[in-house]
Write an enzyme that holds these catalytic residues in place. Structure first.
Site, PDB file in Angstrom:
ATOM      1  CG  HIS A  15      -2.326   0.974   1.254  1.00  0.00           C
ATOM      2  ND1 HIS A  15      -3.437   0.739   1.317  1.00  0.00           N
ATOM      3  CD2 HIS A  15      -1.858   2.191   0.741  1.00  0.00           C
ATOM      4  CE1 HIS A  15      -3.581   2.578   0.802  1.00  0.00           C
ATOM      5  NE2 HIS A  15      -3.113   2.898   1.260  1.00  0.00           N
ATOM      6  CG  HIS A  17      -0.627   7.410  -0.961  1.00  0.00           C
ATOM      7  ND1 HIS A  17      -1.899   7.746  -1.515  1.00  0.00           N
ATOM      8  CD2 HIS A  17      -1.273   6.704   0.144  1.00  0.00           C
ATOM      9  CE1 HIS A  17      -2.645   7.195  -0.639  1.00  0.00           C
ATOM     10  NE2 HIS A  17      -2.608   6.075   0.461  1.00  0.00           N
ATOM     11  CG  LEU A  18       5.243   5.623  -6.027  1.00  0.00           C
ATOM     12  CD1 LEU A  18       5.309   4.885  -6.859  1.00  0.00           C
ATOM     13  CD2 LEU A  18       6.488   6.431  -5.019  1.00  0.00           C
ATOM     14  NE  ARG A  19       1.351  12.202  -2.355  1.00  0.00           N
ATOM     15  CZ  ARG A  19      -0.016  12.087  -1.737  1.00  0.00           C
ATOM     16  NH1 ARG A  19      -0.898  11.420  -2.320  1.00  0.00           N
ATOM     17  NH2 ARG A  19      -0.253  11.799   0.097  1.00  0.00           N
ATOM     18  CG  ASN A  43      -4.259   9.332  -3.726  1.00  0.00           C
ATOM     19  OD1 ASN A  43      -3.449   8.339  -3.964  1.00  0.00           O
ATOM     20  ND2 ASN A  43      -5.161   9.666  -2.034  1.00  0.00           N
ATOM     21  CE  LYS A 101      -7.627   2.489  -0.828  1.00  0.00           C
ATOM     22  NZ  LYS A 101      -6.465   3.145  -0.371  1.00  0.00           N
ATOM     23  CG  HIS A 138      -9.911   5.032   3.298  1.00  0.00           C
ATOM     24  ND1 HIS A 138      -8.802   5.434   3.070  1.00  0.00           N
ATOM     25  CD2 HIS A 138     -10.564   5.131   3.754  1.00  0.00           C
ATOM     26  CE1 HIS A 138      -8.768   6.361   3.787  1.00  0.00           C
ATOM     27  NE2 HIS A 138     -10.170   6.166   4.751  1.00  0.00           N
ATOM     28  CG  HIS A 176      -5.045   2.307   5.318  1.00  0.00           C
ATOM     29  ND1 HIS A 176      -6.379   2.491   5.842  1.00  0.00           N
ATOM     30  CD2 HIS A 176      -4.433   3.207   4.012  1.00  0.00           C
ATOM     31  CE1 HIS A 176      -7.327   3.571   5.099  1.00  0.00           C
ATOM     32  NE2 HIS A 176      -5.875   3.693   4.107  1.00  0.00           N
ATOM     33  CG  ASP A 249      -1.027   4.902   3.782  1.00  0.00           C
ATOM     34  OD1 ASP A 249      -1.630   5.505   2.735  1.00  0.00           O
ATOM     35  OD2 ASP A 249      -1.854   5.423   5.004  1.00  0.00           O
ATOM     36  CG  HIS A 253       0.535  15.168   2.220  1.00  0.00           C
ATOM     37  ND1 HIS A 253      -0.647  15.243   0.745  1.00  0.00           N
ATOM     38  CD2 HIS A 253      -0.279  14.567   2.970  1.00  0.00           C
ATOM     39  CE1 HIS A 253      -1.689  14.734   0.472  1.00  0.00           C
ATOM     40  NE2 HIS A 253      -1.070  13.924   1.764  1.00  0.00           N
ATOM     41  CB  ALA A 265      -4.084  13.188   6.106  1.00  0.00           C
TER      42      ALA A 265
HETATM   43  O1  DOR Z   1      -3.630  10.151   5.274  1.00  0.00           O
HETATM   44  C1  DOR Z   1      -3.718   9.614   4.188  1.00  0.00           C
HETATM   45  N1  DOR Z   1      -3.540   9.907   3.716  1.00  0.00           N
HETATM   46  N2  DOR Z   1      -4.567   8.446   4.017  1.00  0.00           N
HETATM   47  C2  DOR Z   1      -4.928   8.401   3.027  1.00  0.00           C
HETATM   48  O2  DOR Z   1      -6.501   7.124   2.708  1.00  0.00           O
HETATM   49  C3  DOR Z   1      -4.771   8.345   1.743  1.00  0.00           C
HETATM   50  C4  DOR Z   1      -3.057   9.382   1.909  1.00  0.00           C
HETATM   51  C5  DOR Z   1      -3.235  10.451   0.502  1.00  0.00           C
HETATM   52  O3  DOR Z   1      -3.347  10.024   0.182  1.00  0.00           O
HETATM   53  O4  DOR Z   1      -2.571  11.256   0.902  1.00  0.00           O
HETATM   54 ZN    ZN Z   2      -2.929   4.875   1.630  1.00  0.00          ZN
END
Ligand code: DOR
Ligand code: ZN
Length: 348
Positions: A15, A17-19, A43, A101, A138, A176, A249, A253, A265
């Site tokens: 799980h 997130h690579l952006r 996402n 997802k 999620h 998560h 996860d 950011h 988040a």
């Molecule tokens: O804290 C989080 N950040 N929870 C998520 O479900 C998404 C993730 C994000 O993409 O920043």
């Molecule tokens: Zn996530």
């Protein structure tokens, strides 16, 4: 076995997130260094909700890998109210989609295009069940009347249990997981059910967000819960139950976007994740179970081989984690409260 060093097949991150663009280029090396494969969350803005979008995103990731890297991005489809069974069939057939997802609409970062009602996806879930495509969830209700600390437990009761009953052969991952209710659901559910556990939910409780002031870098979704829940997560991680496996996860950011009047988040832990997990397992006196959790249970659930390359982790003097530089600005790297005393060894 020694308690201060361990060699294991290269773990995978189930799980992540690579952006995209500059952020992707900046954070990808952290994961490619320590993991063999990763399930890449869809996402983005706009979301990765078609085969074509996933193929293009995968190409952008591959193009940015360090030379000679054998890291494999595993792509997911972002489910929306209008996702069709045909799209999932095609993505699965072509070896593009490894999972899909489910974001309840509005639940988290870039979840606005998510699903407004599970009933709308009945045919999609049926198809996924038939072709064996895992559903990654999620698990939080978006009902604003529900307390933010109760959203996972309410989601499980009201939506996940009926879903589990209605599609008994569907592979479901509660991503998560943050509560003892979640651990209990995953432990007891009939049918192929699993959960990922993050480094941060294993090492902080909700107090960490309010330690002598507001701590935006400890804020993620689902939000960290009480200590009793963290204890349940730790017990699940070291239990040897193959339904619980590694998923960071990691969600970068910019520091500026988290230190904000409406802070984002997400916890960026890719550079420290393996050290965190090793520290947790060693702290529980179960370093011997790290290899299954980090390197074997995930591949078994997804029907993939265990990686052949190895990595060694070792105890060390307290490590510092500097901010991760990106062309857009710095990203704060997660370190558990109390510090990090494990690291990746220089060899092998
Ligand atoms: O804290 C989080 N950040 N929870 C998520 O479900 C998404 C993730 C994000 O993409 O920043
Ligand atoms: Zn996530």
């Amino acid at each position: 076995m020694p308690t201060d060093k361990i060699t294991l097949p290269l773990p995978d991150d189930w799980h992540l997130h690579l952006r995209d663009d500059a952020m992707l280029a900046a954070v990808l090396p952290a994961t490619a260094r320590d993991f063999g494969r990763a399930i890449v969350m869809p996402n983005l803005k706009p979301p990765v909700s078609t085969v074509a979008a996933a193929v293009a995103y995968r190409a952008r990731i591959r193009a940015l890998l360090p030379p000679a890297s054998d890291f494999q991005p595993l792509m997911t489809c972002y489910l929306t109210d209008v996702t069709t069974p045909d799209e999932l069939r095609a993505g699965h057939r072509d070896g593009v989609f490894v999972a899909a997802k489910l974001y309840p609409a509005g639940a988290t970062t870039n979840a606005d295009a998510g699903v407004t009602s599970l009933a709308k996806l009945h045919r999609v879930f049926e198809t996924m069940q038939t072709i064996g495509l895992p559903l990654l969830v999620h698990g939080e209700t978006t009902d604003p009347a529900v307390d933010v600390f109760d959203r996972e437990a309410v989601f499980i009761d009201t939506l996940l249990m009926p879903l589990r009953r209605d599609f008994p052969a569907l592979k479901i991952v509660l991503e998560h997981v943050t509560t003892r209710e979640g651990v209990q659901f995953v432990s007891e559910a009939a049918g192929p059910t699993a959960a990922t556990l993050t480094p941060h939910h294993l090492t902080i409780n909700r107090n960490a967000m309010f330690e002598r002031g507001i701590r935006p870098h400890m804020y993620c979704l689902p939000v960290a819960k009480r200590e009793a829940h963290r204890a349940a997560l730790r017990a699940a991680a070291v239990s040897g139950n193959p339904r619980f496996f590694l998923g960071t996860d990691s969600a970068p950011h910019l520091r500026a976007a988290k230190e904000h009047d409406c802070g984002c988040a997400g916890v960026f832990n890719a550079p420290t994740a393996l050290a965190c997990y090793a520290q947790v397992f060693a702290g529980q006196g179960r370093l011997d179970r790290l290899v299954d959790f980090a390197s074997r249970f995930g591949p078994a659930f997804y029907g993939l081989p265990v990686n052949t390359r190895e990595i060694t982790l070792e105890a060390c003097a307290e490590a510092v984690a500097d901010d991760w530089p990106t062309p857009l600005g710095p990203v704060c790297v997660f370190v558990p409260p109390g510090g990090l005393r494990w690291r990746r060894s220089a060899s092998p």
